[in-house]
Design a protein around this motif. Structure first.
Motif, PDB file in Angstrom:
ATOM      1  N   GLY A   1       0.784  -1.227   0.000  1.00  0.00           N
ATOM      2  CA  GLY A   1       0.000   0.000   0.000  1.00  0.00           C
ATOM      3  C   GLY A   1       0.815   1.276   0.000  1.00  0.00           C
ATOM      4  N   ILE A   2       2.133   1.168   0.133  1.00  0.00           N
ATOM      5  CA  ILE A   2       3.014   2.351   0.093  1.00  0.00           C
ATOM      6  C   ILE A   2       3.446   2.573  -1.355  1.00  0.00           C
ATOM      7  CG2 ILE A   2       5.170   3.372   0.901  1.00  0.00           C
ATOM      8  CD1 ILE A   2       4.970   1.319   3.270  1.00  0.00           C
ATOM      9  N   PRO A   3       3.028   3.680  -1.984  1.00  0.00           N
ATOM     10  CA  PRO A   3       3.432   3.915  -3.382  1.00  0.00           C
ATOM     11  C   PRO A   3       4.949   3.915  -3.513  1.00  0.00           C
ATOM     12  CG  PRO A   3       1.747   5.476  -2.711  1.00  0.00           C
ATOM     13  CD  PRO A   3       2.182   4.770  -1.466  1.00  0.00           C
ATOM     14  N   ARG A   4       5.444   3.428  -4.635  1.00  0.00           N
ATOM     15  CA  ARG A   4       6.890   3.382  -4.833  1.00  0.00           C
ATOM     16  C   ARG A   4       7.467   4.735  -5.264  1.00  0.00           C
ATOM     17  NH1 ARG A   4       8.979  -0.017  -8.652  1.00  0.00           N
ATOM     18  NH2 ARG A   4      10.996   0.389  -7.648  1.00  0.00           N
ATOM     19  N   VAL A   5       6.597   5.711  -5.496  1.00  0.00           N
ATOM     20  CA  VAL A   5       7.049   7.091  -5.698  1.00  0.00           C
ATOM     21  C   VAL A   5       6.349   7.959  -4.660  1.00  0.00           C
ATOM     22  CG1 VAL A   5       7.153   9.076  -7.239  1.00  0.00           C
ATOM     23  CG2 VAL A   5       7.431   6.791  -8.175  1.00  0.00           C
ATOM     24  N   LEU A   6       7.110   8.474  -3.706  1.00  0.00           N
ATOM     25  CA  LEU A   6       6.570   9.351  -2.672  1.00  0.00           C
ATOM     26  C   LEU A   6       6.963  10.784  -3.009  1.00  0.00           C
ATOM     27  CD1 LEU A   6       7.347   7.297   0.582  1.00  0.00           C
ATOM     28  CD2 LEU A   6       5.322   7.227  -0.868  1.00  0.00           C
ATOM     29  N   ASP A   7       5.971  11.563  -3.449  1.00  0.00           N
ATOM     30  CA  ASP A   7       6.211  12.931  -3.928  1.00  0.00           C
ATOM     31  C   ASP A   7       5.997  13.930  -2.796  1.00  0.00           C
ATOM     32  OD1 ASP A   7       6.334  15.343  -5.205  1.00  0.00           O
ATOM     33  OD2 ASP A   7       4.678  14.964  -6.594  1.00  0.00           O
ATOM     34  N   ALA A   8       7.091  14.564  -2.367  1.00  0.00           N
ATOM     35  CA  ALA A   8       7.019  15.520  -1.249  1.00  0.00           C
ATOM     36  C   ALA A   8       6.590  16.907  -1.686  1.00  0.00           C
ATOM     37  CB  ALA A   8       8.363  15.601  -0.534  1.00  0.00           C
ATOM     38  N   GLY A   9       6.703  17.240  -2.989  1.00  0.00           N
ATOM     39  CA  GLY A   9       6.234  18.548  -3.428  1.00  0.00           C
ATOM     40  C   GLY A   9       7.205  19.294  -4.313  1.00  0.00           C
ATOM     41  N   GLN A  10       7.332  20.607  -4.076  1.00  0.00           N
ATOM     42  CA  GLN A  10       8.175  21.475  -4.880  1.00  0.00           C
ATOM     43  C   GLN A  10       9.653  21.274  -4.532  1.00  0.00           C
ATOM     44  OE1 GLN A  10       6.721  25.475  -4.134  1.00  0.00           O
ATOM     45  NE2 GLN A  10       4.977  25.220  -5.528  1.00  0.00           N
ATOM     46  N   CYS A  11      10.531  21.964  -5.275  1.00  0.00           N
ATOM     47  CA  CYS A  11      11.965  21.816  -5.017  1.00  0.00           C
ATOM     48  C   CYS A  11      12.327  22.198  -3.592  1.00  0.00           C
ATOM     49  CB  CYS A  11      12.771  22.640  -6.018  1.00  0.00           C
ATOM     50  SG  CYS A  11      12.300  24.379  -6.127  1.00  0.00           S
ATOM     51  N   ASN A  12      11.675  23.236  -3.051  1.00  0.00           N
ATOM     52  CA  ASN A  12      11.958  23.643  -1.680  1.00  0.00           C
ATOM     53  C   ASN A  12      11.514  22.580  -0.669  1.00  0.00           C
ATOM     54  OD1 ASN A  12       9.407  25.095  -2.809  1.00  0.00           O
ATOM     55  ND2 ASN A  12       8.966  24.785  -0.644  1.00  0.00           N
TER      56      ASN A  12
END
Length: 552
Positions: free
Chosen positions: A450-461
């Protein structure tokens, strides 16, 4: 012109006739003198600080001036000329305050060797600026290694300045960050500064890069709430539309408020994708989805979109005439011949009426089918699923994490990152932030319990979120060194915000970073050797060789 501040520096050396980004020599020269006179302003700001004098407007302007010179922000010679006018005006204002106070305090006139940048002025406007700009550009420093370190520092300061400006817009600021920017700029004016002194300043910039990203994280989450795990639609609906690109979340919020009830659908593009995860933004039902991908595809994606387009910060690509009339810039972004939305006045929101009118005038855009992607894995959300992550690690279901953050760009060599993501073993997870994710965030890489293999935290900052996650894992797993964690760093860079992110990672103690697709042209051979030896940084090679090394 000579410019080598981005990863696409011509021939891996520097752009000398026109920028690969589209920046013209005239603009490059004006940006050179803008930075130079801003160093002069910084000189007087620091002198004034020593006497207890603070000019908040001048200090913020230093950050804005640096931000305006970041790659793909401002291509307008007229706008940059006005920035120079303002820099000189503020410089002289702060100088007069200081000189008057100094004489009152010490009973004598200030008598110190003053850098030319702190005193220079000639009447004549842009033409004079261009002439002087040719004398104070990058190559005015003859010593290659000193030049390399000065530019390394300045590019880190540009990234810090950008993040500081983003935070300021949301009413969050720290004087010590702005004063460090000024300190770094002033030190680059010194003719006697040593390589060792500059190396220390570059490393100190990493400390302030961490601080400014933490400040911006606080500004964003306090204003818009902590990002939540969210599905984002990547298609479009048959309705009038506005596409918002860049990084400025407040611009997006104000536009969403002004478009409520108009029938207009608002879409994000590029680095604005993470906006969908913020509770106070996702509540707007007409925030319809994300269209397109990374900044460098603008010319085809803006053409295809069909609606009005708002550029809030970098990264702007010089617009084609075929859609130029429906592009609007705001903030520090500028391009001659493109309509500009003025800044806020007296605390009132920006007026996006021209953008809204254009969207309604253009009418409905075509309906396009799209898939859904999952975003919102900033530090707060990762902490909530950390137990599941640790369980998967302890059970051997997750063997390694790969931080693949940073920037995307035009070079074909960047296809490496898509191939790398595809070939990673199924028991690995990608941690990402920035527009580099567009190389793989539409791939079906699956999940682990259930944990996606791509964890997107957001913008460059939001690379800050990735750093916080790593430090949290370090604490929970009770390891002494962050480099003992099952985390590998494969970072893509393009411009100066990425330089600040890199310096932040180095300050936090991260070593063995792979950087690509090329190493910075502004690092001389000797400086590069020091960086490689001290921090064990290397450039990418082949997917197979790098993966074998990083999985070992």
């Amino acid at each position: 012109m000579f410019c080598f501040q981005c990863s696409e520096a011509s021939k891996g050396i520097g752009c000398t006739t026109i920028g690969v980004c589209g920046k013209k020599p005239e603009v490059a020269t004006l940006q050179d003198i803008l930075i130079w006179v801003t160093k002069g302003l910084s000189y007087w700001s620091l002198k004034a600080k020593d006497l207890g004098i603070k000019d908040d407007e001048a200090n913020l302007f230093v950050a804005e001036a640096l931000f305006a010179t970041i790659t793909n922000v401002n291509f307008s010679a007229e706008r940059i000329s006005k920035f120079i006018d303002r820099a000189i005006e503020l410089r002289d204002r702060v100088r007069e305050k200081f000189l008057k106070s100094y004489e009152e305090k010490y009973g004598k006139k200030f008598n110190e060797d003053i850098p030319e940048a702190a005193d220079w002025f000639e009447n004549g406007g842009k033409d004079v600026y261009l002439k002087k700009g040719e004398q104070v550009g990058v190559l005015s420093e003859e010593n290659e290694d000193v030049r390399s370190l000065k530019e390394f520092l300045i590019y880190g300061l540009k990234g810090i300045a950008a993040y500081a400006d983003h935070a300021y817009i949301l009413k969050y600021t720290k004087d010590e960050i702005l004063y460090f920017i000024e300190k770094g700029l002033v030190e680059t004016l010194r003719k006697d500064i040593t390589a060792d002194e500059l190396q220390s300043l570059v490393l100190e910039a990493g400390k302030y890069a961490v601080e400014v990203m933490a400040l911006l994280d606080q500004a964003n989450t306090s204003t818009f709430g902590h990002p939540e795990i969210t599905e984002v639609y990547t298609g479009t609906y048959n309705a009038p539309a506005i596409l918002v690109s860049g990084h400025d979340l407040l611009d997006l919020e104000e536009l969403l408020k002004q478009t409520e009830g108009t029938g207009i659908m608002v879409y994000t593009h590029g680095e604005m994708l993470p906006a969908h995860a913020y509770p106070k933004l996702k509540k707007y039902k007409h925030l319809a989805g994300n269209f397109g991908s990374a900044w460098w595809k603008q010319t085809e994606e803006f053409e295809e979109f069909g609606g009005a387009i708002l550029m809030t910060t970098n990264c702007l690509v010089p617009p084609k005439d075929s859609y130029k009339d429906r592009v609007f810039t705001t903030g520090l972004v500028g391009f001659d011949g493109v309509s500009h939305i003025p800044n806020r006045v007296d605390g009132q929101p920006k007026d996006f009426t021209p953008v809204i009118k254009k969207a309604l005038e253009l009418g409905p855009i075509p309906e396009r089918k799209g898939k859904k992607i999952i975003i919102g894995f900033a530090r707060n959300q990762v902490e909530k699923v950390l137990d599941s992550v640790l369980k998967a690690v302890n059970e051997g279901k997750i063997k390694k994490f790969f931080v693949m953050a940073g920037c995307d760009g035009r070079l074909r060599a960047r296809e490496y990152y898509t191939e790398f993501a595809l070939k990673l073993p199924k028991d690995t997870v990608i941690l990402t932030a920035g527009c580099a994710k567009y190389r793989y965030n539409m791939l079906d890489l699956g999940d682990i319990d259930g944990i996606p293999r791509v964890l997107d935290a957001g913008q460059c900052n939001d690379s800050y979120s990735l750093a916080v996650t790593a430090l949290k894992l370090k604490e929970i797993l009770n390891v002494d060194d962050i480099n003992e964690l099952p985390i590998e760093y494969n970072i893509a860079w393009y411009e100066q915000k990425a330089v600040a992110v890199l310096l932040a990672l180095l300050y936090l103690g991260v070593r063995k970073i792979k950087l690509g697709p090329v190493l910075p042209a502004f690092l001389s051979k000797n400086v590069l050797n020091v960086v490689v030896e001290k921090f064990n940084i290397s450039t990418i090679s082949t997917v197979e060789d790098d993966m074998k090394q990083m999985l070992a």
